[in-house]
Design a protein around this motif. Structure first.
Motif, PDB file in Angstrom:
ATOM      1  N   HIS A  19       0.820  -1.214   0.000  1.00  0.00           N
ATOM      2  CA  HIS A  19       0.000   0.000   0.000  1.00  0.00           C
ATOM      3  C   HIS A  19       0.861   1.275   0.000  1.00  0.00           C
ATOM      4  O   HIS A  19       0.665   2.162  -0.807  1.00  0.00           O
ATOM      5  N   ASN A  20       1.780   1.382   0.934  1.00  0.00           N
ATOM      6  CA  ASN A  20       2.669   2.548   0.997  1.00  0.00           C
ATOM      7  C   ASN A  20       3.818   2.275   1.951  1.00  0.00           C
ATOM      8  O   ASN A  20       3.903   1.208   2.548  1.00  0.00           O
ATOM      9  N   CYS A  21       4.706   3.235   2.097  1.00  0.00           N
ATOM     10  CA  CYS A  21       5.814   3.098   3.047  1.00  0.00           C
ATOM     11  C   CYS A  21       6.251   4.475   3.511  1.00  0.00           C
ATOM     12  O   CYS A  21       6.019   5.469   2.832  1.00  0.00           O
ATOM     13  N   GLU A  22       6.882   4.502   4.676  1.00  0.00           N
ATOM     14  CA  GLU A  22       7.478   5.723   5.205  1.00  0.00           C
ATOM     15  C   GLU A  22       8.967   5.534   5.464  1.00  0.00           C
ATOM     16  O   GLU A  22       9.635   6.474   5.841  1.00  0.00           O
ATOM     17  N   VAL A  38       2.145  -0.852   7.365  1.00  0.00           N
ATOM     18  CA  VAL A  38       1.004  -1.772   7.375  1.00  0.00           C
ATOM     19  C   VAL A  38       0.043  -1.464   8.511  1.00  0.00           C
ATOM     20  O   VAL A  38       0.377  -0.755   9.449  1.00  0.00           O
ATOM     21  N   ALA A  39      -1.137  -2.050   8.427  1.00  0.00           N
ATOM     22  CA  ALA A  39      -2.111  -1.953   9.507  1.00  0.00           C
ATOM     23  C   ALA A  39      -1.666  -2.835  10.666  1.00  0.00           C
ATOM     24  O   ALA A  39      -0.805  -3.705  10.507  1.00  0.00           O
ATOM     25  N   HIS A  41      -1.039  -5.608  13.350  1.00  0.00           N
ATOM     26  CA  HIS A  41      -0.973  -7.071  13.326  1.00  0.00           C
ATOM     27  C   HIS A  41      -0.669  -7.659  11.952  1.00  0.00           C
ATOM     28  O   HIS A  41      -0.923  -8.827  11.715  1.00  0.00           O
ATOM     29  N   GLN A  42      -0.154  -6.865  11.043  1.00  0.00           N
ATOM     30  CA  GLN A  42       0.310  -7.377   9.756  1.00  0.00           C
ATOM     31  C   GLN A  42       1.825  -7.282   9.728  1.00  0.00           C
ATOM     32  O   GLN A  42       2.431  -6.534  10.487  1.00  0.00           O
ATOM     33  N   HIS A  43       2.443  -8.029   8.839  1.00  0.00           N
ATOM     34  CA  HIS A  43       3.894  -8.027   8.718  1.00  0.00           C
ATOM     35  C   HIS A  43       4.323  -7.080   7.600  1.00  0.00           C
ATOM     36  O   HIS A  43       3.888  -7.242   6.460  1.00  0.00           O
ATOM     37  N   PRO A  44       5.181  -6.104   7.911  1.00  0.00           N
ATOM     38  CA  PRO A  44       5.695  -5.243   6.857  1.00  0.00           C
ATOM     39  C   PRO A  44       6.659  -6.018   5.966  1.00  0.00           C
ATOM     40  O   PRO A  44       7.177  -7.062   6.339  1.00  0.00           O
ATOM     41  N   LYS A  70       8.392  -8.723  12.930  1.00  0.00           N
ATOM     42  CA  LYS A  70       7.575  -7.880  13.808  1.00  0.00           C
ATOM     43  C   LYS A  70       6.291  -7.463  13.095  1.00  0.00           C
ATOM     44  O   LYS A  70       6.294  -7.208  11.896  1.00  0.00           O
ATOM     45  N   THR A  71       5.207  -7.391  13.811  1.00  0.00           N
ATOM     46  CA  THR A  71       3.956  -6.853  13.272  1.00  0.00           C
ATOM     47  C   THR A  71       3.845  -5.410  13.742  1.00  0.00           C
ATOM     48  O   THR A  71       2.979  -5.049  14.519  1.00  0.00           O
ATOM     49  N   THR A  72       4.759  -4.596  13.240  1.00  0.00           N
ATOM     50  CA  THR A  72       4.917  -3.209  13.662  1.00  0.00           C
ATOM     51  C   THR A  72       4.884  -2.314  12.437  1.00  0.00           C
ATOM     52  O   THR A  72       5.357  -2.697  11.376  1.00  0.00           O
ATOM     53  N   THR A  73       4.359  -1.123  12.588  1.00  0.00           N
ATOM     54  CA  THR A  73       4.416  -0.139  11.515  1.00  0.00           C
ATOM     55  C   THR A  73       5.682   0.688  11.693  1.00  0.00           C
ATOM     56  O   THR A  73       5.801   1.455  12.646  1.00  0.00           O
TER      57      THR A  73
END
Length: 97
Positions: A19-22, A38-39, A41-44, A70-73
């Protein structure tokens, strides 16, 4: 103090399934890495954008990359000067890879 930004010297046009990235990082050899945002609980996903793609006159297909554990943004990151360590920033926390 005022800074002026000039036009980019090179463009990189690519396709990616995220979707996107920072988080955008550049290693000592000019290779670019991005981590998807990511939203919860998802994996980046971490992907490599090769330096050879800069200035190309065609769309570059990004490799499949790797899913992060990690499920981290992640919202930022950096690569060490020797290219052997990566530090990613999230809210909250900083992670060494």
């Amino acid at each position: 103090m005022t800074a002026e930004l000039s036009r980019p010297i090179y463009n990189l046009v690519h396709s990616w399934d995220q979707h996107n990235c920072e988080t955008l990082m550049v290693d000592p050899h000019g290779e670019v890495y991005v981590v998807s945002k990511v939203a919860a609980h998802q994996h980046p996903k971490l992907v490599h954008l090769p330096a050879s793609a800069w200035g190309a006159h065609h769309r570059v297909q990004v490799n499949d990359g790797i899913l992060m554990q990690k499920t981290t943004t992640f919202v930022g990151g950096d690569i060490s000067p020797d290219g052997h360590e990566v530090r990613l920033g999230a809210s909250p926390g900083i992670y060494d890879c």
